[in-house]
Design an enzyme around this catalytic site. Structure first.
Site, mmCIF file in Angstrom:
data_model
loop_
_atom_site.group_PDB
_atom_site.id
_atom_site.type_symbol
_atom_site.label_atom_id
_atom_site.label_comp_id
_atom_site.label_asym_id
_atom_site.label_seq_id
_atom_site.Cartn_x
_atom_site.Cartn_y
_atom_site.Cartn_z
ATOM 1 C CG ASP A 1 -5.626 7.028 3.173
ATOM 2 O OD1 ASP A 1 -5.083 5.926 2.939
ATOM 3 O OD2 ASP A 1 -5.306 8.086 2.586
ATOM 4 C CD1 TRP B 1 -0.378 11.000 1.523
ATOM 5 C CD2 TRP B 1 -1.579 11.427 -0.319
ATOM 6 N NE1 TRP B 1 0.437 10.832 0.434
ATOM 7 C CE2 TRP B 1 -0.271 11.084 -0.704
ATOM 8 C CE3 TRP B 1 -2.508 11.745 -1.295
ATOM 9 C CZ2 TRP B 1 0.134 11.044 -2.049
ATOM 10 C CZ3 TRP B 1 -2.121 11.708 -2.630
ATOM 11 C CH2 TRP B 1 -0.805 11.359 -2.992
ATOM 12 C CE LYS C 1 1.991 5.591 -1.354
ATOM 13 N NZ LYS C 1 0.841 6.342 -0.894
HETATM 14 C C1 LIG Z 1 -0.043 7.455 -1.507
HETATM 15 C C2 LIG Z 1 -1.172 7.799 -0.648
HETATM 16 C C3 LIG Z 1 -2.418 8.166 -1.174
HETATM 17 C C4 LIG Z 1 -2.663 8.313 -2.657
HETATM 18 O O1 LIG Z 1 -2.758 7.079 -3.231
HETATM 19 P P1 LIG Z 1 -3.058 6.900 -4.790
HETATM 20 O O2 LIG Z 1 -3.284 5.433 -4.878
HETATM 21 O O3 LIG Z 1 -1.854 7.380 -5.522
HETATM 22 O O4 LIG Z 1 -4.257 7.693 -5.116
HETATM 23 C C5 LIG Z 1 -3.447 8.413 -0.299
HETATM 24 N N1 LIG Z 1 -3.273 8.317 1.033
HETATM 25 C C6 LIG Z 1 -2.097 7.998 1.572
HETATM 26 C C7 LIG Z 1 -1.965 7.891 3.053
HETATM 27 C C8 LIG Z 1 -1.013 7.703 0.744
HETATM 28 O O5 LIG Z 1 0.171 7.364 1.290
#
Ligand SMILES: *Cc1c(COP(=O)(O)O)cnc(C)c1O
Length: 357
Positions: free
Chosen positions: A165, A99, A189
């Site tokens: 993030d 990511w 998540k």
């Molecule tokens: C799943 C994930 C993403 C992507 O998220 P989306 O909402 O599908 O764009 C980005 N960063 C991390 C750490 C993730 O686990």
């Protein structure tokens, strides 16, 4: 029977969040309308959004001067929005996995990107002891690496605006929000269903928006702060479920309680992996994620990986197949994952090992 769900995202949600959402889909608060049908400008929805924002501020102890936003586009759109708004000349990105790599790709469209990476060892550790150049506009990190199974447990202090993030370890430990100018993530998540993205942003940081760049209205943070996440129609039902998750986190005792649960789950599963003849965890011990527990079979048992996935499924443990880029297994043990879920997986591992090792 409800399965033991270890999916990486969308993932398991708490029982009260599911039950209350199901009820609201049929009839919101007995008003004779579904949450799917009410106007986002109605008092009923406004109360839901306001409570979700207030609970975020309370649970995370967010200081004054920050805005909490609920947007569309996923964390992936933030990968682009962040540099679009804030990358003037140079940014620093810590590349700890898939990511983070995706975030870097977007940033490079807007300026120079200085990167420190753990790719040399397949992202099995978190880099430490590196230097950040003095002239960067911001630093971007990924606190939990969903695919590789590493996690950063500390709130860094680089003396530069820090953006994180936090998609996959959100609400799993107390966090010092004041150390960050922005935290963001996809809800799917730890927080709710796919389709809503949370952004916690320091209002002052908007002073750092690149002044001479034309940014489409929907991609400006200012639009969404000024509009209170209602510049356009927000994902209403998703925000409802987020509010229910936040209420549930609060009822369990907030982030300290989630932290303990995360430790308990991770200790149980890593303990079983480390004492196993068959399974092994490739991640450096001190950087092991509590949210995405990655493990593989030792070389002599490699050909049994698919068979074990089928065996675990027969024990109602689902979603443990590793990401296609890593192989092996990954058990995502997010906030709603219980000790019973983890114990069921550990039992399956022990039973399989007794028969096959
Ligand atoms: C799943 C994930 C993403 C992507 O998220 P989306 O909402 O599908 O764009 C980005 N960063 C991390 C750490 C993730 O686990």
């Amino acid at each position: 029977m409800r399965k033991h769900i270890f999916n990486a995202g969308p993932c398991k949600l708490s029982d009260p969040a599911l039950k209350n959402t199901a009820e609201a889909v049929l009839d919101l608060n007995g008003i004779g309308q579904s949450i799917l049908e009410v106007s986002h400008r109605s008092k009923d929805f406004e109360a839901i959004l306001n409570e979700a924002v207030a609970l975020m501020k309370e649970i995370l102890n967010i200081p004054e001067g920050y805005s909490v936003l609920f947007l569309g586009g996923g964390a992936s759109l933030q990968f682009a929005m962040i540099p679009f708004n804030f990358l003037k000349t140079k940014a620093f990105y810590l590349n700890t996995g898939t990511w983070a790599t995706a975030a870097i790709k977007e940033a490079k469209m807007f300026g120079e990107v200085e990167v420190v990476s753990s790719e040399d060892k397949k992202f099995t550790y978190i880099p430490k002891g590196y230097k950040i150049p003095a002239d960067v506009d911001y630093v971007h990190i990924t606190t939990n690496n969903t695919i590789r199974g590493t996690e950063i447990f500390e709130d860094y202090n680089f003396g530069k605006p820090l953006i994180a993030d936090v998609s996959s370890d959100f609400l799993s430990r107390p966090i010092d929000v004041s150390k960050y100018v922005m935290l963001y993530g996809g809800a799917q998540k730890n927080l709710g269903p796919a389709g809503v993205t949370f952004v916690i942003i320091k209002n002052d940081f908007l002073n750092n928006v690149v002044a001479d760049r034309k940014i489409p209205t929907m991609l400006q943070y200012k639009t969404h702060i000024d509009g209170g996440s209602m510049y356009n129609t927000p994902p209403c039902v998703n925000i409802f479920t987020v509010r229910e998750t936040l209420k549930w986190v609060k009822s369990l005792g907030g982030l300290k309680a989630m932290d303990k649960l995360a430790n308990d789950r991770a200790n149980l599963l890593y303990g079983a992996i480390d004492s196993s003849k068959m399974f092994v965890c490739p991640v450096v011990k001190e950087d092991r994620s509590r949210m995405n527990i990655v493990f593989v079979m030792k070389d002599q048992y490699k050909d049994k990986e698919d068979d074990f996935i089928a065996f675990a499924k027969s024990k109602n443990c689902i979603g443990i197949k590793g990401h296609r880029s890593v192989g092996g297994f990954r058990a995502s043990t997010y906030n709603a994952c219980t000790m019973e879920d983890v114990q069921a997986l550990v039992n399956a591992m022990k039973e399989y090992e007794a028969k096959n090792a």
